[in-house]
Design a protein around this motif. Structure first.
Motif, PDB file in Angstrom:
ATOM      1  N   MET A  59      -3.749 111.305  14.645  1.00  0.00           N
ATOM      2  CA  MET A  59      -4.367 112.572  15.037  1.00  0.00           C
ATOM      3  C   MET A  59      -5.861 112.382  15.312  1.00  0.00           C
ATOM      4  N   ARG A  60      -6.518 111.539  14.525  1.00  0.00           N
ATOM      5  CA  ARG A  60      -7.955 111.297  14.718  1.00  0.00           C
ATOM      6  C   ARG A  60      -8.222 110.717  16.106  1.00  0.00           C
ATOM      7  N   GLU A  61      -7.364 109.813  16.556  1.00  0.00           N
ATOM      8  CA  GLU A  61      -7.513 109.231  17.897  1.00  0.00           C
ATOM      9  C   GLU A  61      -7.329 110.304  18.968  1.00  0.00           C
ATOM     10  N   ILE A  62      -6.348 111.153  18.768  1.00  0.00           N
ATOM     11  CA  ILE A  62      -6.065 112.200  19.755  1.00  0.00           C
ATOM     12  C   ILE A  62      -7.237 113.169  19.855  1.00  0.00           C
ATOM     13  N   SER A  63      -7.788 113.577  18.712  1.00  0.00           N
ATOM     14  CA  SER A  63      -8.912 114.519  18.752  1.00  0.00           C
ATOM     15  C   SER A  63     -10.099 113.901  19.494  1.00  0.00           C
ATOM     16  N   GLY A  64     -10.314 112.606  19.320  1.00  0.00           N
ATOM     17  CA  GLY A  64     -11.391 111.932  20.049  1.00  0.00           C
ATOM     18  C   GLY A  64     -11.138 111.879  21.537  1.00  0.00           C
ATOM     19  N   LEU A  65      -9.874 111.684  21.926  1.00  0.00           N
ATOM     20  CA  LEU A  65      -9.536 111.600  23.351  1.00  0.00           C
ATOM     21  C   LEU A  65      -9.718 112.936  24.068  1.00  0.00           C
ATOM     22  N   ILE A  66      -9.334 114.035  23.409  1.00  0.00           N
ATOM     23  CA  ILE A  66      -9.383 115.325  24.102  1.00  0.00           C
ATOM     24  C   ILE A  66     -10.614 116.151  23.771  1.00  0.00           C
ATOM     25  N   GLY A  67     -11.444 115.663  22.855  1.00  0.00           N
ATOM     26  CA  GLY A  67     -12.710 116.332  22.582  1.00  0.00           C
ATOM     27  C   GLY A  67     -12.590 117.597  21.752  1.00  0.00           C
ATOM     28  N   GLN A  70     -10.593 117.826  14.589  1.00  0.00           N
ATOM     29  CA  GLN A  70      -9.292 117.423  14.070  1.00  0.00           C
ATOM     30  C   GLN A  70      -8.427 118.627  13.727  1.00  0.00           C
ATOM     31  N   SER A  71      -9.027 119.705  13.229  1.00  0.00           N
ATOM     32  CA  SER A  71      -8.217 120.882  12.888  1.00  0.00           C
ATOM     33  C   SER A  71      -7.684 121.561  14.150  1.00  0.00           C
ATOM     34  N   ALA A  72      -8.499 121.653  15.208  1.00  0.00           N
ATOM     35  CA  ALA A  72      -8.027 122.233  16.470  1.00  0.00           C
ATOM     36  C   ALA A  72      -6.952 121.355  17.098  1.00  0.00           C
ATOM     37  N   THR A  73      -7.130 120.040  16.995  1.00  0.00           N
ATOM     38  CA  THR A  73      -6.128 119.114  17.517  1.00  0.00           C
ATOM     39  C   THR A  73      -4.823 119.247  16.744  1.00  0.00           C
ATOM     40  N   SER A  74      -4.924 119.417  15.448  1.00  0.00           N
ATOM     41  CA  SER A  74      -3.724 119.577  14.627  1.00  0.00           C
ATOM     42  C   SER A  74      -2.946 120.827  15.041  1.00  0.00           C
ATOM     43  N   ARG A  75      -3.649 121.918  15.299  1.00  0.00           N
ATOM     44  CA  ARG A  75      -2.976 123.146  15.763  1.00  0.00           C
ATOM     45  C   ARG A  75      -2.350 122.935  17.138  1.00  0.00           C
ATOM     46  N   LEU A  76      -3.072 122.270  18.038  1.00  0.00           N
ATOM     47  CA  LEU A  76      -2.556 121.998  19.376  1.00  0.00           C
ATOM     48  C   LEU A  76      -1.296 121.129  19.293  1.00  0.00           C
ATOM     49  N   VAL A  77      -1.349 120.073  18.508  1.00  0.00           N
ATOM     50  CA  VAL A  77      -0.191 119.195  18.349  1.00  0.00           C
ATOM     51  C   VAL A  77       0.969 119.967  17.727  1.00  0.00           C
ATOM     52  N   GLY A  78       0.679 120.843  16.772  1.00  0.00           N
ATOM     53  CA  GLY A  78       1.724 121.667  16.167  1.00  0.00           C
ATOM     54  C   GLY A  78       2.456 122.516  17.201  1.00  0.00           C
ATOM     55  N   ARG A  79       1.693 123.094  18.125  1.00  0.00           N
ATOM     56  CA  ARG A  79       2.323 123.894  19.203  1.00  0.00           C
ATOM     57  C   ARG A  79       3.196 123.016  20.089  1.00  0.00           C
TER      58      ARG A  79
END
Length: 164
Positions: A59-67, A70-79
């Motif tokens: 998840m940390r890598e993904i949040s870095g890729l999409i800017g 980590q919490s916003a990325t976690s919600r996005l990935v959850g969706r």
């Protein structure tokens, strides 16, 4: 009243242009794929970088890729997990982390979305570009060569001087 700083004015114009284009892209992808731009971007980047980690991405890598945070990325990935576009599992090397991978449905969505994204960007830029005809940004988006070079305290571009 003091006139606005030209750099601030250019930044504000650029930001308004960017927001308008992004809004158009979001609307277009939402109508056709039921995805936001950030969701589509996350899927696309995961596919682009899938060769770097065949077992998935943290998840940390993904949040870095999409800017995103980590919490916003976690919600996005959850969706995306709920929609069956991403598989999420506990990482084998660290039980506190998750690995994520694309599903075949996500790969299909990316393929369908690429021309939609292209059309949305092209349409938004064409519509809004007339407001920005005399800017470096308009030249860049039009495909004209943009030659900026530092000259002490400013960047120069043909007839434009961009204060730093």
């Amino acid at each position: 009243m003091k006139s606005p700083d030209p750099l601030v004015h250019r930044w504000t114009s650029f930001n308004q242009f960017h927001y308008s284009v992004l809004t158009n892209i979001d609307r277009h992808l939402g109508e056709h794929l039921d995805l936001s731009y950030r969701e589509y971007q996350a899927l696309s980047l995961l596919r682009t970088y899938s060769h770097t980690s065949p077992t998935g991405h943290w998840m940390r890598e993904i949040s870095g890729l999409i800017g995103l945070s980590q919490s916003a990325t976690s919600r996005l990935v959850g969706r995306l997990v709920e929609r069956g576009l991403i598989l999420k599992r506990t990482a084998s090397h660290d039980r506190r982390s998750f690995d994520v991978q694309l599903t075949s449905a996500a790969n299909d969505m990316i393929d369908r979305g690429a021309p939609l994204l292209h059309d949305a960007v092209r349409g938004a830029v064409a519509t809004l570009q007339s407001q920005f005809q005399e800017t470096i940004f308009a030249d860049y988006l039009s495909g004209r060569e943009v030659n900026c070079r530092p000259t002490g305290t400013a960047f120069e571009y043909e007839d434009y001087a961009l204060d730093q």
